[in-house]
Design a protein around this motif. Structure first.
Motif, PDB file in Angstrom:
ATOM      1  N   TYR A  81       1.332  -4.829 -11.127  1.00 45.98           N
ATOM      2  CA  TYR A  81       0.398  -3.965 -11.859  1.00 45.98           C
ATOM      3  C   TYR A  81      -0.471  -4.785 -12.800  1.00 45.98           C
ATOM      4  O   TYR A  81      -1.634  -4.463 -13.029  1.00 45.98           O
ATOM      5  CB  TYR A  81       1.145  -2.897 -12.661  1.00 45.98           C
ATOM      6  CG  TYR A  81       1.833  -1.853 -11.822  1.00 45.98           C
ATOM      7  CD1 TYR A  81       1.231  -1.307 -10.695  1.00 45.98           C
ATOM      8  CD2 TYR A  81       3.099  -1.402 -12.162  1.00 45.98           C
ATOM      9  CE1 TYR A  81       1.876  -0.354  -9.929  1.00 45.98           C
ATOM     10  CE2 TYR A  81       3.751  -0.444 -11.402  1.00 45.98           C
ATOM     11  CZ  TYR A  81       3.130   0.077 -10.289  1.00 45.98           C
ATOM     12  OH  TYR A  81       3.774   1.021  -9.536  1.00 45.98           O
ATOM     13  N   GLU A  82       0.063  -5.860 -13.343  1.00 49.12           N
ATOM     14  CA  GLU A  82      -0.706  -6.725 -14.241  1.00 49.12           C
ATOM     15  C   GLU A  82      -1.787  -7.505 -13.506  1.00 49.12           C
ATOM     16  O   GLU A  82      -2.819  -7.825 -14.081  1.00 49.12           O
ATOM     17  CB  GLU A  82       0.217  -7.724 -14.941  1.00 49.12           C
ATOM     18  CG  GLU A  82       1.168  -7.121 -15.923  1.00 49.12           C
ATOM     19  CD  GLU A  82       2.115  -8.156 -16.522  1.00 49.12           C
ATOM     20  OE1 GLU A  82       2.960  -7.738 -17.309  1.00 49.12           O
ATOM     21  OE2 GLU A  82       2.014  -9.366 -16.204  1.00 49.12           O
ATOM     22  N   VAL A  83      -1.533  -7.822 -12.243  1.00 49.78           N
ATOM     23  CA  VAL A  83      -2.351  -8.801 -11.524  1.00 49.78           C
ATOM     24  C   VAL A  83      -3.216  -8.207 -10.412  1.00 49.78           C
ATOM     25  O   VAL A  83      -4.389  -8.543 -10.283  1.00 49.78           O
ATOM     26  CB  VAL A  83      -1.430  -9.897 -10.931  1.00 49.78           C
ATOM     27  CG1 VAL A  83      -2.184 -10.810  -9.996  1.00 49.78           C
ATOM     28  CG2 VAL A  83      -0.756 -10.689 -12.039  1.00 49.78           C
ATOM     29  N   MET A  84      -2.635  -7.361  -9.601  1.00 57.89           N
ATOM     30  CA  MET A  84      -3.332  -6.906  -8.399  1.00 57.89           C
ATOM     31  C   MET A  84      -4.427  -5.905  -8.748  1.00 57.89           C
ATOM     32  O   MET A  84      -4.225  -5.014  -9.572  1.00 57.89           O
ATOM     33  CB  MET A  84      -2.341  -6.287  -7.410  1.00 57.89           C
ATOM     34  CG  MET A  84      -1.297  -7.259  -6.877  1.00 57.89           C
ATOM     35  SD  MET A  84      -1.974  -8.703  -6.029  1.00 57.89           S
ATOM     36  CE  MET A  84      -2.620  -7.945  -4.546  1.00 57.89           C
ATOM     37  N   PRO A  85      -5.582  -6.041  -8.110  1.00 56.56           N
ATOM     38  CA  PRO A  85      -6.686  -5.125  -8.393  1.00 56.56           C
ATOM     39  C   PRO A  85      -6.408  -3.717  -7.876  1.00 56.56           C
ATOM     40  O   PRO A  85      -5.634  -3.522  -6.940  1.00 56.56           O
ATOM     41  CB  PRO A  85      -7.870  -5.725  -7.632  1.00 56.56           C
ATOM     42  CG  PRO A  85      -7.419  -7.009  -7.072  1.00 56.56           C
ATOM     43  CD  PRO A  85      -5.935  -7.079  -7.157  1.00 56.56           C
ATOM     44  N   GLY A  89     -11.396   4.484  -4.950  1.00 54.94           N
ATOM     45  CA  GLY A  89     -11.126   5.586  -4.044  1.00 54.94           C
ATOM     46  C   GLY A  89      -9.690   5.753  -3.610  1.00 54.94           C
ATOM     47  O   GLY A  89      -9.402   6.601  -2.771  1.00 54.94           O
ATOM     48  N   THR A  90      -8.784   4.956  -4.173  1.00 56.17           N
ATOM     49  CA  THR A  90      -7.384   5.098  -3.759  1.00 56.17           C
ATOM     50  C   THR A  90      -6.736   6.288  -4.462  1.00 56.17           C
ATOM     51  O   THR A  90      -7.046   6.605  -5.603  1.00 56.17           O
ATOM     52  CB  THR A  90      -6.570   3.831  -4.053  1.00 56.17           C
ATOM     53  OG1 THR A  90      -6.647   3.518  -5.435  1.00 56.17           O
ATOM     54  CG2 THR A  90      -7.087   2.660  -3.246  1.00 56.17           C
ATOM     55  N   SER A  91      -5.836   6.928  -3.746  1.00 62.62           N
ATOM     56  CA  SER A  91      -5.092   8.039  -4.321  1.00 62.62           C
ATOM     57  C   SER A  91      -3.686   7.614  -4.725  1.00 62.62           C
ATOM     58  O   SER A  91      -3.108   8.163  -5.647  1.00 62.62           O
ATOM     59  CB  SER A  91      -5.019   9.210  -3.339  1.00 62.62           C
ATOM     60  OG  SER A  91      -4.403   8.813  -2.136  1.00 62.62           O
ATOM     61  N   MET A  92      -3.123   6.608  -4.016  1.00 62.92           N
ATOM     62  CA  MET A  92      -1.790   6.100  -4.359  1.00 62.92           C
ATOM     63  C   MET A  92      -1.500   4.852  -3.540  1.00 62.92           C
ATOM     64  O   MET A  92      -2.155   4.563  -2.546  1.00 62.92           O
ATOM     65  CB  MET A  92      -0.708   7.143  -4.091  1.00 62.92           C
ATOM     66  CG  MET A  92      -0.478   7.429  -2.631  1.00 62.92           C
ATOM     67  SD  MET A  92       0.908   8.548  -2.395  1.00 62.92           S
ATOM     68  CE  MET A  92       0.745   8.862  -0.654  1.00 62.92           C
ATOM     69  N   GLY A  93      -0.493   4.143  -4.008  1.00 64.48           N
ATOM     70  CA  GLY A  93       0.040   3.008  -3.272  1.00 64.48           C
ATOM     71  C   GLY A  93       1.539   3.166  -3.183  1.00 64.48           C
ATOM     72  O   GLY A  93       2.164   3.710  -4.099  1.00 64.48           O
ATOM     73  N   LYS A 126      -5.319   2.913   9.405  1.00 65.30           N
ATOM     74  CA  LYS A 126      -5.932   4.211   9.689  1.00 65.30           C
ATOM     75  C   LYS A 126      -7.133   4.304   8.762  1.00 65.30           C
ATOM     76  O   LYS A 126      -7.235   3.527   7.806  1.00 65.30           O
ATOM     77  CB  LYS A 126      -4.947   5.353   9.393  1.00 65.30           C
ATOM     78  CG  LYS A 126      -3.684   5.326  10.217  1.00 65.30           C
ATOM     79  CD  LYS A 126      -2.744   6.438   9.787  1.00 65.30           C
ATOM     80  CE  LYS A 126      -1.423   6.340  10.544  1.00 65.30           C
ATOM     81  NZ  LYS A 126      -0.448   7.311  10.030  1.00 65.30           N
ATOM     82  N   PRO A 127      -8.040   5.240   8.968  1.00 67.64           N
ATOM     83  CA  PRO A 127      -9.218   5.311   8.090  1.00 67.64           C
ATOM     84  C   PRO A 127      -8.886   5.428   6.603  1.00 67.64           C
ATOM     85  O   PRO A 127      -9.638   4.945   5.768  1.00 67.64           O
ATOM     86  CB  PRO A 127      -9.958   6.553   8.594  1.00 67.64           C
ATOM     87  CG  PRO A 127      -9.541   6.686  10.022  1.00 67.64           C
ATOM     88  CD  PRO A 127      -8.118   6.196  10.076  1.00 67.64           C
ATOM     89  N   ALA A 128      -7.759   6.022   6.263  1.00 63.45           N
ATOM     90  CA  ALA A 128      -7.415   6.216   4.854  1.00 63.45           C
ATOM     91  C   ALA A 128      -6.120   5.509   4.470  1.00 63.45           C
ATOM     92  O   ALA A 128      -5.467   5.873   3.500  1.00 63.45           O
ATOM     93  CB  ALA A 128      -7.313   7.708   4.541  1.00 63.45           C
ATOM     94  N   GLU A 129      -5.730   4.455   5.230  1.00 63.33           N
ATOM     95  CA  GLU A 129      -4.481   3.747   4.951  1.00 63.33           C
ATOM     96  C   GLU A 129      -4.684   2.243   5.137  1.00 63.33           C
ATOM     97  O   GLU A 129      -5.018   1.787   6.231  1.00 63.33           O
ATOM     98  CB  GLU A 129      -3.379   4.232   5.889  1.00 63.33           C
ATOM     99  CG  GLU A 129      -2.037   3.552   5.655  1.00 63.33           C
ATOM    100  CD  GLU A 129      -1.015   3.977   6.684  1.00 63.33           C
ATOM    101  OE1 GLU A 129      -0.344   5.001   6.465  1.00 63.33           O
ATOM    102  OE2 GLU A 129      -0.910   3.283   7.728  1.00 63.33           O
ATOM    103  N   ILE A 156      -1.694   1.342   0.888  1.00 59.81           N
ATOM    104  CA  ILE A 156      -2.610   1.915  -0.085  1.00 59.81           C
ATOM    105  C   ILE A 156      -3.368   3.029   0.618  1.00 59.81           C
ATOM    106  O   ILE A 156      -3.934   2.827   1.702  1.00 59.81           O
ATOM    107  CB  ILE A 156      -3.573   0.830  -0.626  1.00 59.81           C
ATOM    108  CG1 ILE A 156      -2.765  -0.282  -1.283  1.00 59.81           C
ATOM    109  CG2 ILE A 156      -4.589   1.445  -1.577  1.00 59.81           C
ATOM    110  CD1 ILE A 156      -3.540  -1.542  -1.564  1.00 59.81           C
ATOM    111  N   TYR A 157      -3.331   4.205  -0.012  1.00 58.28           N
ATOM    112  CA  TYR A 157      -3.956   5.389   0.592  1.00 58.28           C
ATOM    113  C   TYR A 157      -5.218   5.758  -0.172  1.00 58.28           C
ATOM    114  O   TYR A 157      -5.279   5.667  -1.392  1.00 58.28           O
ATOM    115  CB  TYR A 157      -2.978   6.568   0.592  1.00 58.28           C
ATOM    116  CG  TYR A 157      -1.793   6.302   1.503  1.00 58.28           C
ATOM    117  CD1 TYR A 157      -1.868   6.625   2.851  1.00 58.28           C
ATOM    118  CD2 TYR A 157      -0.636   5.722   1.013  1.00 58.28           C
ATOM    119  CE1 TYR A 157      -0.789   6.376   3.688  1.00 58.28           C
ATOM    120  CE2 TYR A 157       0.435   5.472   1.850  1.00 58.28           C
ATOM    121  CZ  TYR A 157       0.354   5.809   3.182  1.00 58.28           C
ATOM    122  OH  TYR A 157       1.410   5.549   4.019  1.00 58.28           O
TER     123      TYR A 157
END
Length: 159
Positions: A81-85, A89-93, A126-129, A156-157
């Motif tokens: 969480y500190e490092v990764m961008p 448009g993401t809803s969750m990971g 997939k288009p959203a994954e 990442i969704y």
């Protein structure tokens, strides 16, 4: 709210452009005896090498207690969480697991660790994954050999 959660999002092509590069290094995180004891209680693993400093000093080559490998691994979440961008448009990971995970060195009580993250893959399944593969090394302050080497997978969704 923790500042870690307030990073500005980046576009997906910018994230994919980071493949093959080190994304960043987290801050140091202390693994003290209190943290080890709490973790031992949560997972019900009270082996003496984790919770009994006197016995660990006498009967192990470590000289003191050591963190559970899975405790050190669990800190990957806050380190990432500190490092990764964050991608726009993401809803969750979600954690998708590990292709490789090795516990290379013990983490002695009182040590500090940090994560070093290199993005290895960012592919739309997939288009959203998006499948994200990150190489991560957990370094122990003052030691040459890392605690952990891993290939961590995330999904990442997008909304």
């Amino acid at each position: 709210m923790n500042e870690v959660w307030k990073k500005p999002p980046i576009p997906l092509p910018a994230y994919q452009g980071m493949v093959g590069r080190e994304v960043g290094v987290s801050s140091w995180h202390l693994i003290d005896q209190k943290r080890i004891d709490v973790y031992a209680d949560v997972i019900e693993d009270h082996q003496f090498i984790h919770i009994d400093p006197e016995r660990a000093a006498r009967e192990t080559p470590f000289g003191t207690t050591v963190a559970h490998g899975f405790l050190t691994m669990s800190l990957l979440s806050i380190m990432s969480y500190e490092v990764m961008p964050v991608i726009e448009g993401t809803s969750m990971g979600v954690n998708y697991g590990f292709d490789k995970l090795r516990f290379l060195s013990p983490v002695r009580a009182g040590s500090r660790v940090r994560g070093r993250f290199t993005l290895m893959e960012a592919r739309l399944r997939k288009p959203a994954e998006l499948l994200s593969r990150t190489s991560v090394s957990v370094e122990i302050e003052g030691e040459a050999k890392p605690a952990i080497a891993a290939e961590w997978l995330g999904l990442i969704y997008f909304a």
